[in-house]
Design an enzyme around this catalytic site. Structure first.
Site, PDB file in Angstrom:
ATOM      1  N   GLN B 200       0.834  -1.194   0.000  1.00 34.97           N
ATOM      2  CA  GLN B 200       0.000   0.000   0.000  1.00 34.97           C
ATOM      3  C   GLN B 200       0.870   1.245   0.000  1.00 34.97           C
ATOM      4  OE1 GLN B 200      -2.511  -2.095   3.338  1.00 34.97           O
ATOM      5  NE2 GLN B 200      -3.351  -0.054   3.091  1.00 34.97           N
ATOM      6  N   PHE B 231      -6.127  -4.267   3.215  1.00 36.24           N
ATOM      7  CA  PHE B 231      -6.835  -3.922   4.455  1.00 36.24           C
ATOM      8  C   PHE B 231      -5.904  -3.419   5.547  1.00 36.24           C
ATOM      9  CE2 PHE B 231      -8.545  -7.720   2.313  1.00 36.24           C
ATOM     10  CZ  PHE B 231      -9.611  -7.116   1.683  1.00 36.24           C
ATOM     11  N   GLU B 235       0.568  -1.945   4.573  1.00 31.77           N
ATOM     12  CA  GLU B 235       0.909  -0.528   4.749  1.00 31.77           C
ATOM     13  C   GLU B 235       2.369  -0.429   5.218  1.00 31.77           C
ATOM     14  OE1 GLU B 235      -2.018   1.778   6.829  1.00 31.77           O
ATOM     15  OE2 GLU B 235      -0.655   3.465   7.124  1.00 31.77           O
ATOM     16  N   ARG B 313      -5.760   6.825  17.217  1.00 31.36           N
ATOM     17  CA  ARG B 313      -7.066   6.773  16.557  1.00 31.36           C
ATOM     18  C   ARG B 313      -8.104   6.087  17.447  1.00 31.36           C
ATOM     19  NH1 ARG B 313      -9.631   7.754  11.500  1.00 31.36           N
ATOM     20  NH2 ARG B 313      -7.774   8.769  10.701  1.00 31.36           N
ATOM     21  N   ARG B 345      -7.877  -2.033   8.575  1.00 32.85           N
ATOM     22  CA  ARG B 345      -9.135  -1.312   8.336  1.00 32.85           C
ATOM     23  C   ARG B 345      -9.824  -0.887   9.641  1.00 32.85           C
ATOM     24  NH1 ARG B 345     -13.480  -3.893   4.165  1.00 32.85           N
ATOM     25  NH2 ARG B 345     -14.283  -1.964   3.290  1.00 32.85           N
ATOM     26  N   PHE B 347      -8.114   0.914  11.899  1.00 32.87           N
ATOM     27  CA  PHE B 347      -6.867   1.482  12.429  1.00 32.87           C
ATOM     28  C   PHE B 347      -6.994   1.925  13.880  1.00 32.87           C
ATOM     29  CE2 PHE B 347      -3.210   4.527  12.226  1.00 32.87           C
ATOM     30  CZ  PHE B 347      -2.305   3.760  11.522  1.00 32.87           C
ATOM     31  N   THR B 445      -4.072  11.124  10.926  1.00 27.92           N
ATOM     32  CA  THR B 445      -3.883  11.950  12.120  1.00 27.92           C
ATOM     33  C   THR B 445      -2.470  12.545  12.149  1.00 27.92           C
ATOM     34  OG1 THR B 445      -3.333   9.965  13.357  1.00 27.92           O
ATOM     35  CG2 THR B 445      -5.589  10.752  13.522  1.00 27.92           C
ATOM     36  N   ALA B 515      -6.043   5.131   5.561  1.00 27.72           N
ATOM     37  CA  ALA B 515      -6.860   6.120   6.258  1.00 27.72           C
ATOM     38  C   ALA B 515      -8.097   6.498   5.445  1.00 27.72           C
ATOM     39  CB  ALA B 515      -6.039   7.366   6.616  1.00 27.72           C
ATOM     40  N   GLU B 717     -12.962   2.585   5.328  1.00 31.69           N
ATOM     41  CA  GLU B 717     -12.965   1.923   6.628  1.00 31.69           C
ATOM     42  C   GLU B 717     -14.318   1.918   7.351  1.00 31.69           C
ATOM     43  OE1 GLU B 717      -9.510   4.452   7.425  1.00 31.69           O
ATOM     44  OE2 GLU B 717      -8.727   2.807   8.618  1.00 31.69           O
TER      45      GLU B 717
END
Lengths: 479, 768
Positions: B200, B231, B235, B313, B345, B347, B445, B515, B717
């Site tokens: 990702q 998902f 990342e 988060r 997903r 997060f 964030t 995100a 998400e």
């Protein structure tokens, strides 16, 4: 003479491979030799369906289209069959097969990685003239995992095929395919490849001769266990005897006393046959595994692996099935109950093979079976239970109860049976029988369930049985 | 004449035809140059141990092996940690079961995989910490704990007429994208490397490989055309595979493909954080929360990875859709000897939301009230009670409207009565129903990540358009939506737009596709690039045809200026012949946002997504087996760019969430060894797990009040959290056993075993 070459039909031609490696998976062959990358590897253990391809097999002058997991299929088993890949469905002019078009129309793909597998499962369904009813659709894709869509668009796509013409390129070229299959259909295979032996006999006599000379062999049917030796343990299997090529063993007979099932009969055929005798047997077999598995797996294979969680086993034990073993000279009939020794150990001797299974036809008995697992589709049981009772005027005349997932082997619940036997079943007897299960079993804890849960469920299934018999109805959440 | 419009339209995924015919290429499908080698990784069999010696003699001698790489082959940074160090490529000390220790390149994948098993490793075993509880006890953390305060929580709880205490756990979750981890590296001249990665995050892959090799970033190019689901699982978790694959390619000077077997994939990589919470809540007779004290602890694994942002988060979503006046939050990031947990997903947001939903549910049972009503009473309001615990004013709140509409359309109230009747008539089978809201904040964030670039070319000979961005196509349809936006902006048919494989040498410095903001950011950057080209064109037209102040309207293959109409292709050709640039980069940076992470105050999100769901379940109280009978979802997608694609996210997210809270259970032995690493032991939802009746709808009045592409809202998400309703429906069914008078203790995932044990405990409580 047995051949060391295998032949199969691919893209309307006979495709021949000289002396293939018996440990090579069909998936590997497709991706690295045929260079067709539409078929995907998702798990290499037959658990996700991304590698699904369809095999056409000659059956009574017709082609039977079977979806299978190519990741746990060894290449030589392709002998005499037609191979159909996702790439073969699209026409040269670029137009899509109705199954493919439906998946596009209903947004059935997102990341697209599982999609070829779904296409092939639905294609096999399409070729079987399915009515595309909800249950049939769900069953046909129960072995295909999708992590993106949540399945709704795939089901919609499948439903849309209901009224579509079933004529496609494969039906147009059917005659030719049948002729090609007939040309290659009649041959036994013996391969010696870099010290690895592979036998695919067609007849019982051939099998016996092979076993006489080669005592140390691994029998291959569905390959759900054996193939993993190659794909997961990364070891060689040096000597394979492929059982599903033996025609003499692909049968179901019935002499009114017992049903005899040949060792190479696929589960999917057995499950529809047994339905009118023991509907619960069929119910459990539907959840035994995906169609990809049931198309190739056999009862004999399930028995031979002797897994404590093999779903056929408690059912067969409670029905007091017999197992027919043979070697070069003799035939021996054993009660299945006497066949299992300890964890994955059986009484099968070297040179011996499972010929068939005999399931008594019991009229007037109550036979019920339950499977409890984390997931409904294609999961291994936490507990599997089977109850076979003869009840006359509220009195239990005879009872055989067997559980899977509760001990190192699939096992009868002797103490529990004793409580129920010759009793008039009451709440009190049931709670005694539940208690007796603690004497019968000391289940272990693993990733599927704790021992505590297994025992609780084993007891509760007894209560469920009692209630279902008393109320003459089925209680459960799956319908 | 009808104006062709390519947005707000149901279009098939741009690769749909390729998907269904097996022609879409994923990393392992890319044709290989002659001489390509294949890799495999050898990993630690201990979850905590000093590695005394690794003897690779037998590995090197194994058939087909060309090269072996270890820590000694790394000249630069031996770490793939994205923000902090802590994720060594090959460590000196094994910190989890499955940690890579060495790798081989061989002539086939099968031979490579056979070879890695032949190493002889001697370990000095150390005691591992594997659970949150152990880590809390031993103060084993990957980052410093956080305390967040708003108002006077303890006082408010003390002064409340009602108080409750409890604890709650949500489980981990394996990503189980159908395409596993994969990388393919081709050495180039000058020691450059072309890296194909299932990721990702191509840009960070590039930077990490450059650092590992001690080379400049401009020597590494990373390309990703599409990935087979992710998902969050690639990342950061893809980096180690791309890095090892590059090491092998460097050492052998040959192309190397590294495809990870499913079991190894699950064993080696991190998953969703499981969270443990302890709460103390004060509320009034209406069920309105007055004060909340909450301790949140998560299992992070061996390293920080993205755990800081994930826990943030969680803290930022501890309110879900509810106004919390007085809050005291403690957050602990537990270091354990397990694979480093990572993005998934939601997060952390979903874990935070489950914590508060469980509290609300507890309040409702204790007051013997319908939980939907208690939820409603606690909602943020529009004019007052609209400041979050991190001091952001909520300006786009529509949760009330969505909730009210869904409560009617799903017949929630009458069904609840029917369910109560059903339950009173059935001894062994019980039904349950629950309704839950979702409010989910959109933006990274981490402030600087909220930027994106794009590159757009128009070719003069045929007017075809090439678009490139930092967006990764992982099934969410971002290429399709970006192409729709571009087609619409240029007034061209969809088939004239090509979105090409994402590459670090076309668009640099990209953020991860994560995100939920991929299309928001990259779509906006694409439009910015197009507007620059359009500016070039209008300036040319102004100059050449003396037309003043006309920007041009692009529709149906035509471009209209005041008093002058061009065919698009003709204008493009003419512009080229007059030496006008038909290529531009584009850029976008999210406006308005700012967040002070230290004081936990600011506006971290540009906007919120809203949603609600009603789920009805049935459970078997003898076995714990369960099924979703019906799910109704009403989801706010703003003005959706492609409703069909959004619907796919809404339905798919729900089922994935139901897996997280239901059948999916990651299991470790006490020694830290993971035992659920294949589809035979780890069960993601299959077709029968889908709700029997599944009514998902997009909120028709939805419109983003912020200036986001097409006034749309992302769907990535947030749909996952609609599955919270399934969990609380199960709890509701369990509670029926004691006439809804006792709050059942149920942790997630609600496996049949957990359900049965919850029932058993409830019965025991009653007997006492």
């Amino acid at each position: 003479m047995a051949s060391s070459n295998i032949e199969f039909v691919y893209q309307n031609k006979i495709f021949e491979i000289t002396n293939p490696d018996s440990n090579e998976t069909l998936l590997n062959f497709i991706r690295t030799k045929l260079k067709k990358t539409g078929t995907k590897e998702g798990c290499a253990e037959g658990g996700c369906g991304a590698c699904t391809v369809v095999l056409g097999e000659l059956k009574k002058n017709e082609i039977n289209y079977k979806a299978i997991n190519s990741c746990i299929t060894f290449l030589p088993t392709l002998q005499g069959k037609q191979l159909i890949l996702v790439e073969d469905l699209i026409l040269k002019n670029g137009s899509l097969h109705p199954v493919q078009q439906a998946m596009v129309n209903y947004h059935g793909s997102q990341c697209g990685f599982c999609t070829p597998g779904f296409i092939m499962s639905l294609f096999s369904m399409f070729k079987k003239n399915s009515k595309f009813k909800n249950d049939e659709i769900k069953d046909s894709i129960a072995g295909n995992l999708c992590r993106c869509t949540g399945y709704q668009p795939i089901i919609k796509a499948a439903k849309s095929l209901k009224n579509k013409s079933k004529i496609d390129e494969f039906s147009k070229s059917k005659k030719n395919t049948i002729n090609l299959l007939k040309k290659i259909n009649n041959k036994s295979v013996v391969i010696y490849h870099k010290g690895k032996k592979y036998f695919a006999p067609r007849y019982l006599m051939e099998l016996k001769k092979i076993l006489k000379k080669n005592a140390d062999v691994d029998f291959l049917s569905g390959g759900t266990d054996l193939s993993l030796v190659v794909t997961k343990e990364r070891k060689d299997i040096n000597s394979i005897v492929y059982m599903n090529s033996i025609r003499d063993l692909n049968y179901i007979k019935n002499n009114n006393k017992y049903i005899e099932v040949g060792a190479s009969t696929p589960l999917i055929e057995f499950e529809s046959y047994i339905k009118k005798y023991y509907p619960d047997f069929t119910k459990i077999l539907k959840r035994y595994g995906s169609p990809q598995i049931r198309n190739v797996a056999t009862i004999a294979g399930n028995i031979a692996t002797a897994s404590p969680i093999g779903d056929c086993l408690p059912l067969l034990l409670s029905l007091n099935a017999e197992i027919v073993l043979q070697d070069f000279k003799k035939t021996k009939v054993l009660f299945l109950n006497d066949f299992f020794i300890s964890y994955r150990k059986t009484k099968l001797k070297k040179g011996q093979f499972i010929h068939s299974i005999r399931i008594p036809v019991l009229k007037g008995n109550t036979f019920k079976a339950y499977k409890v697992s984390k997931r409904y589709d294609d999961d291994i049981s936490s507990v599997c239970a089977a109850f076979n009772l003869r009840i006359i005027k509220n009195k239990v005349q005879s009872v055989r109860i067997a559980y899977g997932g509760m001990a190192a082997i699939p096992k009868r619940a002797i103490y529990c049976e004793k409580i129920l036997s010759n009793s008039i079943v009451t709440d009190e007897i049931v709670s005694k029988a539940k208690k007796a299960l603690e004497k019968d079993f000391k289940p272990i804890s693993d990733m599927r369930a704790s021992g505590l849960y297994r025992m609780e469920v084993a007891k509760n299934l007894l209560e469920k049985l009692y209630f279902e018999i008393k109320q003459k109805k089925i209680i459960g959440v799956y319908f | 004449m009808k104006i062709e419009n390519f947005i707000n339209e149901n279009r098939p995924h741009e690769s749909a035809i390729k998907h269904v015919s097996g022609q879409a290429h994923y990393t392992d499908d890319i044709p290989e140059p002659p001489g390509t080698l294949y890799g495999a990784i050898g990993w630690s069999k201990k979850s905590h141990a000093i590695i005394k010696k690794i003897n690779l003699d037998e590995v090197i001698k194994s058939e087909g092996v060309i090269a072996v790489v270890t820590e000694d082959d790394i000249v630069g940074r031996n770490d793939v940690g994205p923000v902090f160090d802590g994720d060594p490529i090959f460590p000196k000390k094994a910190e989890y079961y499955g940690q890579p220790l060495y790798a081989v390149a061989a002539t086939t994948t099968e031979l490579a995989r056979k070879a890695v098993l032949k190493a002889k490793i001697s370990y000095k075993t150390l005691k591992p910490i594997t659970t949150i509880q152990e880590a809390l006890k031993k103060k084993s953390f990957v980052l410093k704990e956080k305390i967040i305060k708003k108002g006077e929580a303890l006082k408010a709880i003390e002064n409340s007429p009602y108080r409750l205490k409890g604890n709650f756990t949500t489980g981990s979750q394996e990503h189980f994208a159908l395409e596993g981890q994969a990388a393919f590296v081709i050495p180039q001249e000058d020691n450059d490397f072309k890296v194909f990665s299932k990721t990702q995050h191509p840009s960070e892959t590039q930077q990490i490989i450059a650092k590992m090799l001690n080379q400049k970033s401009n020597t590494i190019t990373v390309e990703t055309r599409r990935i087979g689901g992710s998902f969050g699982g690639t990342e950061t978790q893809s980096f180690i595979f791309a890095a090892i694959c590059t090491l092998l390619a460097k050492k052998t000077k040959r192309a190397v493909k590294l495809r990870i077997d499913r079991d190894d994939d699950i064993i080696i990589t991190g998953k969703r954080h499981d969270f443990y919470s302890e709460y103390e809540v004060g509320f009034d007779e209406l069920g309105v929360i007055k004060g909340l004290k909450l301790k949140l602890a998560s299992r992070c694994g061996i390293s920080p990875d993205l755990s800081g942002a994930i826990n943030d988060r969680a803290l930022l979503h501890i309110d879900n859709a509810y106004y919390l006046e007085n809050v005291l939050l403690e957050n602990y990031l537990c270091k354990t000897n397990t694979a480093s947990n990572t993005a998934f997903r939601g997060f952390g947001g979903n874990q935070g939301m489950m914590a508060i939903e469980n509290i609300i549910d507890h309040i409702a049972t204790s007051l013997k009230k319908d939980s939907a009503e208690i939820r409603r009473r606690n909602f943020y309001q529009k004019k007052k009670k609209n400041i979050t615990h991190y001091n952001m004013k909520i300006e786009d709140n529509i949760i009330q409207e969505i909730f009210d509409q869904l409560i009617k359309s799903s017949n929630y109230k009458s069904r609840m009565q029917n369910i109560k009747k059903f339950n009173s008539e059935n001894k062994y089978i019980k039904k349950g129903i629950a309704m839950t809201p979702v409010k989910f904040g959109i933006s990274f964030t981490t402030w600087h990540l909220n930027q994106a670039g794009a590159l757009v070319h128009i070719y003069f000979n045929d007017g075809s358009v090439h678009v490139n961005t930092g967006a990764i196509e992982m099934g969410q349809g971002t290429y399709t939506k970006i192409a729709q936006l571009a087609a619409n902006a240029l007034g061209l048919p969809f088939n004239k737009i090509k979105v090409s494989a994402t590459r670090t040498d076309k668009v640099p410095n990209t953020s991860a596709s994560a995100a939920s903001s991929t299309t928001d950011l990259n779509g906006a950057a694409t439009l910015n690039a197009i507007s620059k080209i359009k500016k070039n064109l209008s300036e040319y037209v102004k100059r050449k045809y003396k037309i003043k102040n006309s920007e041009g309207i692009y529709e149906n293959g035509m471009v209209k200026f005041k008093g002058k109409i061009f065919k698009f292709n003709k204008l493009i050709k003419e512009a080229y012949l007059n030496r006008v640039s038909l290529s531009s980069s584009g850029f976008y940076a999210t406006p308005k946002i700012h967040f002070d992470k230290k004081n936990f105050k600011g506006r971290p999100f540009l906007y919120f997504c809203y949603s609600a769901a009603v789920s009805e379940v049935i459970i078997d109280i003898l076995t714990g087996e369960n099924k979703i009978l019906r799910a109704d979802i009403l989801h706010d997608a703003g003005r959706a760019i492609n409703p069909a694609i959004e619907m796919g996210q809404i339905e798919g997210g729900f089922v994935q969430g139901a897996g997280w809270l239901g059948c999916e259970e990651v299991n470790w032995k006490t020694n830290g060894q993971i035992t659920t690493h294949s589809p035979s032991t780890y069960k993601i939802p299959a077709v029968s797990d889908m709700p029997e009746k599944f009514n998902a709808e997009i909120f028709k009045k939805g419109k983003n009040i912020e200036n986001v592409i097409n006034k749309s809202k992302t769907t990535g998400e947030p749909p996952l959290m609609n599955a919270m309703s399934v969990f609380f429906a199960i709890k509701n069914a369990i509670a029926s056993i004691r006439d809804y008078n006792i709050n059942p203790k149920l942790d997630a995932p609600a496996t049949p075993e957990r359900i049965l044990m919850s029932i058993k405990n409830l019965k025991k409580k009653y007997e006492k």
